[in-house]
Design a protein around this motif. Structure first.
Motif, PDB file in Angstrom:
ATOM      1  N   CYS A 228     -15.194  -0.113 -46.834  1.00  0.00           N
ATOM      2  CA  CYS A 228     -16.034  -0.142 -45.956  1.00  0.00           C
ATOM      3  C   CYS A 228     -15.118  -1.144 -44.139  1.00  0.00           C
ATOM      4  CB  CYS A 228     -16.813  -1.341 -46.261  1.00  0.00           C
ATOM      5  SG  CYS A 228     -17.732  -0.818 -47.022  1.00  0.00           S
TER       6      CYS A 228
ATOM      7  N   THR B 226     -21.913  -8.209 -52.783  1.00  0.00           N
ATOM      8  CA  THR B 226     -23.576  -8.797 -51.653  1.00  0.00           C
ATOM      9  C   THR B 226     -23.398  -9.185 -50.789  1.00  0.00           C
ATOM     10  OG1 THR B 226     -24.386  -8.567 -54.178  1.00  0.00           O
ATOM     11  CG2 THR B 226     -25.505  -9.744 -51.966  1.00  0.00           C
TER      12      THR B 226
ATOM     13  N   LYS C 105     -21.850  -7.249 -47.371  1.00  0.00           N
ATOM     14  CA  LYS C 105     -22.522  -6.364 -47.359  1.00  0.00           C
ATOM     15  C   LYS C 105     -23.773  -6.840 -46.563  1.00  0.00           C
ATOM     16  CE  LYS C 105     -23.901  -4.692 -51.633  1.00  0.00           C
ATOM     17  NZ  LYS C 105     -24.464  -3.324 -52.155  1.00  0.00           N
ATOM     18  N   SER C 106     -24.393  -7.747 -46.828  1.00  0.00           N
ATOM     19  CA  SER C 106     -25.499  -8.337 -45.831  1.00  0.00           C
ATOM     20  C   SER C 106     -24.744  -9.595 -44.630  1.00  0.00           C
ATOM     21  CB  SER C 106     -26.363  -9.615 -46.625  1.00  0.00           C
ATOM     22  OG  SER C 106     -26.653 -10.577 -45.741  1.00  0.00           O
TER      23      SER C 106
ATOM     24  N   ASP D 287     -23.455  -6.508 -42.463  1.00  0.00           N
ATOM     25  CA  ASP D 287     -24.371  -5.261 -41.725  1.00  0.00           C
ATOM     26  C   ASP D 287     -23.603  -3.734 -41.933  1.00  0.00           C
ATOM     27  OD1 ASP D 287     -26.945  -4.302 -41.417  1.00  0.00           O
ATOM     28  OD2 ASP D 287     -25.938  -3.349 -39.401  1.00  0.00           O
ATOM     29  N   LEU D 288     -23.173  -4.077 -43.670  1.00  0.00           N
ATOM     30  CA  LEU D 288     -22.819  -2.621 -44.318  1.00  0.00           C
ATOM     31  C   LEU D 288     -23.318  -1.930 -44.784  1.00  0.00           C
ATOM     32  CD1 LEU D 288     -19.010  -4.455 -46.376  1.00  0.00           C
ATOM     33  CD2 LEU D 288     -19.511  -3.845 -44.262  1.00  0.00           C
ATOM     34  N   GLN D 289     -22.710  -0.513 -44.497  1.00  0.00           N
ATOM     35  CA  GLN D 289     -23.909   0.278 -44.618  1.00  0.00           C
ATOM     36  C   GLN D 289     -23.852   0.730 -45.972  1.00  0.00           C
ATOM     37  OE1 GLN D 289     -27.133   1.188 -41.868  1.00  0.00           O
ATOM     38  NE2 GLN D 289     -25.513  -0.988 -41.921  1.00  0.00           N
TER      39      GLN D 289
ATOM     40  N   ASP E  61     -24.041   1.334 -49.168  1.00  0.00           N
ATOM     41  CA  ASP E  61     -24.745   1.975 -50.821  1.00  0.00           C
ATOM     42  C   ASP E  61     -26.382   1.607 -49.413  1.00  0.00           C
ATOM     43  OD1 ASP E  61     -23.234   1.274 -52.873  1.00  0.00           O
ATOM     44  OD2 ASP E  61     -23.325  -0.689 -52.862  1.00  0.00           O
ATOM     45  N   ARG E  62     -26.195   1.305 -48.619  1.00  0.00           N
ATOM     46  CA  ARG E  62     -27.944   1.580 -47.215  1.00  0.00           C
ATOM     47  C   ARG E  62     -29.105   3.010 -47.766  1.00  0.00           C
ATOM     48  NH1 ARG E  62     -29.060  -1.565 -43.220  1.00  0.00           N
ATOM     49  NH2 ARG E  62     -27.397  -2.661 -44.225  1.00  0.00           N
TER      50      ARG E  62
ATOM     51  N   SER F 122     -20.464   1.596 -52.999  1.00  0.00           N
ATOM     52  CA  SER F 122     -19.323   0.692 -54.105  1.00  0.00           C
ATOM     53  C   SER F 122     -19.188   0.859 -55.232  1.00  0.00           C
ATOM     54  CB  SER F 122     -20.656  -0.712 -53.561  1.00  0.00           C
ATOM     55  OG  SER F 122     -21.003  -0.349 -54.114  1.00  0.00           O
TER      56      SER F 122
END
Length: 231
Positions: A30, A68, A71-72, A75-77, A79-80, A186
């Protein structure tokens, strides 16, 4: 500043524990800036387990919870774009890897055929670790294996279980790319955390023999290893 606390490196991988290496690989994929601290003392860790993450005044434990959170919070993309079906497969693979942990750990700490080589490698690469430290950890792990159940199996049964987990993961991987396409998600970091701690492990356990027999596992492991090395 993000700080990842995890077990020491070994055999050329950044953490000799699959869960810590999983988080390390995720953070590298990331592009996060972070400090990586190798420790053995778990007294400051949530639930007394490694890895854990420090983010200013926030402390987060458990590898999946850390991922988790990151990512929150950032604002990691990565697994978006996953579909609901892919998210479910991600969950199932992670649970399979959780099961694989026990045969992996057993091969290092419990099996008398491989324990001396593992012990000597740790002592050789980490001067701050003592033989008594490792013996105490071995006794602790022996109790864990019995309580979990894997310690009640015969060694061949232990490795058959681990090879079953490895087979499922290998069957998911093709000849190129990653689990969900040309870019890693991920789940690829999670797979790497486990497979790298078998593939780069310089002791020929039954788990390593199986990994070497599956080109898909070797290709995927080396692809992630190269990515995080240059990230």
């Amino acid at each position: 500043m993000l700080t990842l606390y995890s077990y020491p490196d070994l055999f050329g991988v950044a953490d000799n524990n699959a869960f810590g290496l999983k988080v390390y690989a995720f953070m590298r994929l990331c592009g996060l800036e972070f400090d990586h601290q190798h420790i053995l003392d778990t007294s400051h860790a949530p639930r007394g387990q490694l890895p854990y993450l420090s983010d200013d005044n926030e402390t987060v434990g458990d590898s999946d919870t850390i991922i988790t959170y990151l990512k929150s919070q950032y604002d990691l993309q990565i697994d978006r774009a996953l579909s609901p079906g892919q998210q479910n497969l991600d969950f199932l693979v992670r649970r399979t890897l959780d099961d694989l942990y026990w045969p992996m750990s057993y091969s290092r700490w419990r099996d008398d055929r491989y324990w001396p080589a593992f012990r000597d490698a740790v002592l050789r690469e980490h001067a701050d670790v003592t033989a008594s430290d490792l013996e105490a950890a071995r006794e602790y792990n022996d109790k864990r294996y019995r309580y979990q159940g894997i310690g009640r199996y015969e060694p061949d049964q232990v490795y058959a279980r681990g090879i079953g987990d490895l087979r499922v993961v290998a069957d998911l991987l093709g000849d190129s790319g990653f689990v969900f396409g040309p870019e890693p998600a991920s789940i690829d970091a999670a797979i790497y955390g486990f497979i790298a701690n078998i593939y780069f492990y310089e002791i020929d356990t039954p788990l390593k023999a199986y990994v070497l027999s599956r080109p898909e596992l070797v290709r995927h492991c080396r692809a992630i290893h190269e990515r995080i090395a240059r990230a």
